[in-house]
Design an enzyme around this catalytic site. Structure first.
Site, PDB file in Angstrom:
ATOM      1  N   HIS A 133       0.811  -1.221   0.000  1.00 38.37           N
ATOM      2  CA  HIS A 133       0.000   0.000   0.000  1.00 38.37           C
ATOM      3  C   HIS A 133       0.843   1.269   0.000  1.00 38.37           C
ATOM      4  O   HIS A 133       0.339   2.356  -0.259  1.00 38.37           O
ATOM      5  CB  HIS A 133      -0.983  -0.009   1.178  1.00 38.37           C
ATOM      6  CG  HIS A 133      -0.370   0.248   2.514  1.00 38.37           C
ATOM      7  ND1 HIS A 133      -0.037  -0.757   3.393  1.00 38.37           N
ATOM      8  CD2 HIS A 133      -0.018   1.399   3.127  1.00 38.37           C
ATOM      9  CE1 HIS A 133       0.473  -0.243   4.492  1.00 38.37           C
ATOM     10  NE2 HIS A 133       0.501   1.066   4.354  1.00 38.37           N
ATOM     11  N   ASP A 149       0.149  -7.524   1.296  1.00 43.08           N
ATOM     12  CA  ASP A 149       0.619  -6.162   1.558  1.00 43.08           C
ATOM     13  C   ASP A 149       2.141  -6.088   1.520  1.00 43.08           C
ATOM     14  O   ASP A 149       2.767  -5.435   2.356  1.00 43.08           O
ATOM     15  CB  ASP A 149       0.093  -5.646   2.900  1.00 43.08           C
ATOM     16  CG  ASP A 149       0.176  -4.123   2.994  1.00 43.08           C
ATOM     17  OD1 ASP A 149       0.281  -3.470   1.943  1.00 43.08           O
ATOM     18  OD2 ASP A 149       0.167  -3.595   4.118  1.00 43.08           O
ATOM     19  N   GLY A 151       3.386   6.378   8.160  1.00 43.79           N
ATOM     20  CA  GLY A 151       4.748   6.553   7.660  1.00 43.79           C
ATOM     21  C   GLY A 151       5.672   5.442   8.117  1.00 43.79           C
ATOM     22  O   GLY A 151       6.722   5.205   7.525  1.00 43.79           O
ATOM     23  N   ASN A 152       5.292   4.726   9.192  1.00 44.35           N
ATOM     24  CA  ASN A 152       6.068   3.571   9.649  1.00 44.35           C
ATOM     25  C   ASN A 152       5.826   2.328   8.792  1.00 44.35           C
ATOM     26  O   ASN A 152       6.596   1.362   8.859  1.00 44.35           O
ATOM     27  CB  ASN A 152       5.720   3.213  11.100  1.00 44.35           C
ATOM     28  CG  ASN A 152       6.483   4.043  12.109  1.00 44.35           C
ATOM     29  OD1 ASN A 152       5.939   4.970  12.678  1.00 44.35           O
ATOM     30  ND2 ASN A 152       7.750   3.727  12.317  1.00 44.35           N
ATOM     31  N   SER A 153       4.757   2.326   8.010  1.00 43.65           N
ATOM     32  CA  SER A 153       4.394   1.147   7.231  1.00 43.65           C
ATOM     33  C   SER A 153       5.557   0.670   6.367  1.00 43.65           C
ATOM     34  O   SER A 153       6.150   1.452   5.624  1.00 43.65           O
ATOM     35  CB  SER A 153       3.195   1.458   6.322  1.00 43.65           C
ATOM     36  OG  SER A 153       2.041   1.677   7.085  1.00 43.65           O
ATOM     37  N   GLY A 174     -13.140 -21.603  -7.963  1.00 46.85           N
ATOM     38  CA  GLY A 174     -14.062 -21.206  -9.028  1.00 46.85           C
ATOM     39  C   GLY A 174     -15.472 -20.939  -8.557  1.00 46.85           C
ATOM     40  O   GLY A 174     -16.432 -21.472  -9.140  1.00 46.85           O
ATOM     41  N   VAL A 175     -15.620 -20.091  -7.518  1.00 41.84           N
ATOM     42  CA  VAL A 175     -16.954 -19.774  -7.008  1.00 41.84           C
ATOM     43  C   VAL A 175     -17.064 -18.290  -6.701  1.00 41.84           C
ATOM     44  O   VAL A 175     -16.063 -17.598  -6.528  1.00 41.84           O
ATOM     45  CB  VAL A 175     -17.278 -20.566  -5.720  1.00 41.84           C
ATOM     46  CG1 VAL A 175     -17.304 -22.057  -5.981  1.00 41.84           C
ATOM     47  CG2 VAL A 175     -16.275 -20.232  -4.613  1.00 41.84           C
TER      48      VAL A 175
END
Length: 380
Positions: free
Chosen positions: A111, A141, A226-228, A283-284
């Site tokens: 992200h 992520d 900002g730590n991400s 496949g559902v």
């Protein structure tokens, strides 16, 4: 028997020299007393073992923490996504996990860089370097970027989150609120392991939301915007996680989350090659049984005796679910014996398997419980 000597006509008993014996006894007693004191002290002051030294818990924030920070600090970058005019529009954190003759490879959150065209990294010496996004995956992520090898200041040591215990000291290095606070270190403890956190994102083109569950580490080390993408590090200076999620609530403090480093390292090679991560499918099209509005829109009626599960809105021909005998309207309640109550729980159980694995699915049809075995396929 004592020896008798006669000196100048008198009878005198010769005494033994006991000085050395007394000295030895005193040393033994002093040793035992000292050992007892050290034993009692050690029970009250447990030790923390790092790769290089063993410290008393009272010295953790000084010697051990300083050593650990030195091992990772220069490998951490502030990551900025730039606009066309060169200004930063968003920021995060990343760290160099590998280096070869040409490039250094940076791990961060998806992200942070998803959809970005121009990305730069700011090193601990304040030099700005160009970063190229090699690949990212929204479900985990995770994202991998690269930089010139000549600009790499340091490479982190990859550890194992499975070896750390709840209550052990950890710290993060990151860029809260952007480059102005790059290189910020926050300390805490590992508050929990194997937490299952559900996240979701709305889809404007459908009635449903895309939701999924991730397994994370929990810490009370301060984590801010900002730590991400920054590292979660143990006292040996090894990276054990990637800070990713933060529980935000006005009544909650000190609940930060990180992706276990083992999970991330399973995918870095694929992302570094620019390849899409292949996950099994059946496949559902699924809906939560509790999503009454969506069920009404699809014209689906559910037996009131069935309280939880996920309903198969559409089973596509030629896919594993159809091959396993599942049909539209069936309600899945378990996967491999594990109860599933939401679509995100079903996906979590499904994605724990590899393409080609077989899973046992428990489902209801016409209020009757059934079981079937499904062999998993890959996405087209």
């Amino acid at each position: 028997m004592d020896k008798i000597e006669y000196i100048e006509g008198t009878k005198k008993k010769k005494k033994r020299n006991l000085g050395p014996i007394k000295f030895i006894v005193i040393i033994i007693i002093a040793f035992l007393v000292g050992a007892g004191i050290m034993y009692l002290y050690s029970k009250e002051n447990p030790t923390v073992i790092t790769k290089d030294r063993t410290f008393s818990e009272t010295k953790v924030t000084e010697e051990a923490m300083e050593d650990a920070i030195d091992k990772v600090y220069d490998a951490v970058l502030c990551i900025e996504v730039l606009s066309e005019d060169g200004s930063a529009v968003s920021s995060g954190t990343g760290f160099v996990y590998e280096k070869d003759g040409k490039y250094g490879y940076v791990l961060t959150n998806a992200h942070v860089v998803s959809g970005a065209k121009t990305v730069q990294g700011i090193l601990s010496n304040n030099n700005a370097v160009t970063l190229t996004v090699l690949g990212y995956d929204s479900y985990t992520d995770l994202a991998v970027l690269r930089m010139d090898a000549k600009d790499v200041l340091q490479v982190v040591s990859i550890g194992k989150s499975e070896n750390i215990k709840v209550g052990n000291s950890v710290f993060t290095v990151g860029s809260p609120l952007g480059s102005a606070y790059a290189g910020t270190v926050t300390k805490g403890i590992l508050s929990g392991k194997d937490r299952l956190i559900e996240t979701s994102s709305s889809n404007a083109n459908s009635l449903t939301t895309e939701s999924y569950i991730v397994k994370v580490l929990q810490t009370d080390a301060a984590i801010s915007p900002g730590n991400s993408g920054g590292p979660l590090v143990n006292l040996a200076g090894d990276v054990i996680g990637i800070t990713s999620l933060k529980l935000v609530d006005t009544q909650v403090e000190g609940m930060g989350f990180a992706i276990p480093i083992e999970d991330a390292m399973n995918y870095v090679d694929t992302l570094a090659q620019g390849k899409e991560i292949q996950r099994p499918i059946i496949g559902v099209q699924l809906l939560d049984l509790t999503n009454k509005y969506a069920l009404y829109r699809y014209g689906i009626n559910v037996d009131s005796s069935i309280k939880s599960g996920v309903i198969l809105v559409k089973v596509n021909d030629g896919y594993p679910a159809s091959n396993g005998g599942l049909k539209d309207g069936d309600i899945i309640t378990k996967v491999d014996g594990e109860k599933v109550t939401t679509v995100s729980e079903f996906k979590y159980q499904l994605y724990r398997h590899k393409i080609g694995d077989e899973i046992e699915v428990t489902y209801y049809r016409n209020s009757k419980e059934n079981k079937t075995t499904i062999k998993l396929d890959k996405t087209n």
